[in-house]
Structure formats: structure tokens, C-alpha cells
Enzyme design. Sequence first.
Site, PDB file in Angstrom:
ATOM      1  N   THR A 124      20.680  11.003  11.136  1.00 34.70           N
ATOM      2  CA  THR A 124      21.989  11.089  10.094  1.00 34.70           C
ATOM      3  C   THR A 124      22.503   9.865   9.520  1.00 34.70           C
ATOM      4  O   THR A 124      22.536  10.038   8.207  1.00 34.70           O
ATOM      5  CB  THR A 124      23.234  11.791  10.898  1.00 34.70           C
TER       6      THR A 124
ATOM      7  N   SER B 235      16.139  13.030  14.726  1.00 38.94           N
ATOM      8  CA  SER B 235      15.379  12.619  16.045  1.00 38.94           C
ATOM      9  C   SER B 235      15.187  13.786  17.002  1.00 38.94           C
ATOM     10  O   SER B 235      14.460  13.692  18.006  1.00 38.94           O
ATOM     11  CB  SER B 235      16.387  11.632  16.884  1.00 38.94           C
ATOM     12  N   SER B 236      15.545  15.002  16.560  1.00 41.98           N
ATOM     13  CA  SER B 236      15.069  16.018  17.386  1.00 41.98           C
ATOM     14  C   SER B 236      13.561  16.330  17.061  1.00 41.98           C
ATOM     15  O   SER B 236      12.869  16.964  17.944  1.00 41.98           O
ATOM     16  CB  SER B 236      15.871  17.230  16.885  1.00 41.98           C
TER      17      SER B 236
ATOM     18  N   THR C 264      21.241  10.730  16.541  1.00 42.23           N
ATOM     19  CA  THR C 264      21.963  10.813  17.581  1.00 42.23           C
ATOM     20  C   THR C 264      21.471  11.897  18.502  1.00 42.23           C
ATOM     21  O   THR C 264      21.626  11.874  19.613  1.00 42.23           O
ATOM     22  CB  THR C 264      23.404  11.212  17.436  1.00 42.23           C
ATOM     23  N   ASP C 265      20.700  12.957  18.077  1.00 43.63           N
ATOM     24  CA  ASP C 265      20.203  13.940  18.980  1.00 43.63           C
ATOM     25  C   ASP C 265      19.472  13.390  20.035  1.00 43.63           C
ATOM     26  O   ASP C 265      19.750  13.963  21.236  1.00 43.63           O
ATOM     27  CB  ASP C 265      19.261  15.178  18.217  1.00 43.63           C
TER      28      ASP C 265
HETATM   29  N1  ASP Z   1      19.833  15.427  13.202  1.00 46.68           N
HETATM   30  C1  ASP Z   1      20.408  14.064  13.451  1.00 46.68           C
HETATM   31  C2  ASP Z   1      19.120  13.368  14.422  1.00 46.68           C
HETATM   32  O1  ASP Z   1      18.256  12.887  13.702  1.00 46.68           O
HETATM   33  C3  ASP Z   1      21.553  14.000  14.295  1.00 46.68           C
HETATM   34  C4  ASP Z   1      22.171  12.782  13.891  1.00 46.68           C
HETATM   35  O2  ASP Z   1      21.431  11.689  13.633  1.00 46.68           O
HETATM   36  O3  ASP Z   1      23.217  12.542  14.231  1.00 46.68           O
HETATM   37  O4  ASP Z   1      19.388  13.101  15.591  1.00 46.68           O
END
Ligand code: ASP
Length: 348
Positions: free
Chosen positions: A12, A53-54, A86-87
Amino acid sequence: MRHVVVISTGGTIASRWQGDGYAAEAAGREVLEAGAVPEGVEVRVVDLFTVNSSRLTTGHQLRLLHAVHDVLADPEVDGVVVTHGTDTLEESAFFVDLFHGDRRPVVFTGAQQPLDAADGDAAGNLYDALLTAASGRDIGAVIVFAGQVFAARGTVKRHTLDARAFGDPDGLPLGRVEFGRVSWGRRQPRREPLPLPERDVASPRVDIVMHHSDADAVLFDAAVAAGARGIVLVGTGAGNANPEIAEAVHRAVAAGVQVAVSTRVAAGAVAPLYTGGGAVDLAAAGALLTGTLKPGQARIAVLAALLAGRDAPAGEDREAGARLRRILDTTPKAASASELYLVDGVGH
Ligand code: ASP
């Protein structure tokens, strides 16, 4: 001047609106330019990949691990910042930490709000991460988020949307970043790093299977049938399941699969307290209990123990269990009540 290298991987913190949702698209330089760089810090950017990151694979995490080691081969570098979604940030940070023997810090950060949000958290988190990376402190891999510094080990994403996204449910932060400086609390003892896997090592399959009321062994057995070399069983309570699953664990361990038991509960350690399919029986069947590591990091512990075997074929890596035991050993930290309970508790 302090020299910090920022390794950009997406998330994100690098995301923008795509018309139907957000996705990572910005390069590291753009992420950096959205905020300020602390005075006295010089930054070089490495664009490694740009993904949410998922979508990460072990292949991505191995590339990141080697990128960190390549960057630190330069003695002029004082620290590393990794910008990350963050994921799965807690997984990559713990992965890097397990192989990190260098005294220079590797600081993971990200954001809950996208890069183009006017009131977002990307710029502040990156600024704090740069300050922490420039501190020269021997802290291994850490997570800096919303003004707090957490050891990678034990830290989890604890809120889906709140800016204070990360925390250690069983411990305290290592430090805080506020008013442009880092202040430090407790020191985290460092561990022996695992041997670095080869760049092109095959990724072993490591699955997570969650227990719940009415669960049978079908999904656990399916993981073994799919070729899993490691399985994390996410137990109820302090790491419990039922007799059918305990038998499946026994069969899997006999076939050379590394089985580790974590818990679906948000805080506290797993402990060998209950029989009748509980953690007592799972441990007797050959599973290792993961202490306070929550499922995502428990899986990384198993993965790292297998990867450090340098591509030994399934069932022939006799040291994998011993390596996993060393990774799970809680004695170097034992900073919280629940971990002390684990060390002093039943069966230990
Ligand atoms: N979808 C995002 C990720 O790549 C979420 C984030 O980064 O907060 O994990």
C-alpha cells in the site's frame, strides 16, 4: 553522513487507485519523494519488485533475503529499509531476521493508507524507518510502524485498517520514534543466524491447516498428499486439536514432514496441557510447539528450517527438526509473562 539503502517491494505504501481498487505500482524513488529524508541521511533505492504482499511467494522472499545480504556486502552502508505491503510484512521480516547475523539493522515498514492519500501514513512511517536504520543499533530485523519499533520476531499485523497496524501481543516494543529521534527500551538478545540458502534453491511446500469444532483430518492429510514438507497446525486454545488429527500428525511426522503447532488465539503461548487430541498428544506425535509465534511466523520458522538444509530431498534432511527446535527456543527472549510461563511451565 549515514548511508541507508531502501529496498522497495510494493504494498500500500506504493499503491495508487486503479479505477476499481488499489494496487502497488509506484517505484521506490516515487515512494521516497512523497516524504522527507532525515537530515544527515543519504539514501540509495533498490527497486526489487512491486506487488501487493498477499501475492508474495517464497521465491520473492528469497530474492529479498539475498538483496539485503548483497546491499550489506558494502561496508559503507549503515542500514537497510524495506518498504513492504503490510499483509505479509511480519512473514518477510521474520524470514530476513532468521538469516541475519550482521550488526546493521534491517527495518521493515509500510503504510495502511495509499501513497496518494493526502492524510496518509506512508511518509511518516518511511521517515521513522530511515531514522531507525541510520541509528547503527544492533537490533536485527525490526518493524517500524506508527512511531514504534518492534522486533520482527513475535510481531503481527493486529488491525486491518488502523494506522497502528502492528504489535507484539506477548511483548513490548523495542523503542519509539517521536520528535525526530529514536528512543530505546529493552534490548533483544540476538540469535545465531541460519546458513543462507542458495539463490535458486527449490521452495519447499509448507502449509497451514486450522483446527475448529467439527474438524476432521481431511485437510491435514491433503496437505501431506500435496507434497508438504512442513505443516503448521493452528490449534484451538493453547494448541489443541482432536484424536483424529493427532493420528494424522503422527503419520505425517513418520513420513518426514515437519509439523509445528501454533494457535488461533491472538495472544499467549501454546503449551502441552491437554490430552485427548490436545497439545500433549500432538507433541507426543512428533509436532513441535511454536511458543508465542503466531501462524504466519510459525510457518516461516518451518520454511526457514527447511531452506537452511540447502535443498536436501524430502525426508532426508535429518537436521531440519533440530534447526526448527533451535529457531523455536524461547530462552534468548523470555521477556513476557506468557513466554516465561512457556519456559517454566508444564512439561518444560
Ligand atoms: N494490500 C497491501 C499489501 O500489499 C496492504 C498493505 O500494504 O497495507 O499487503
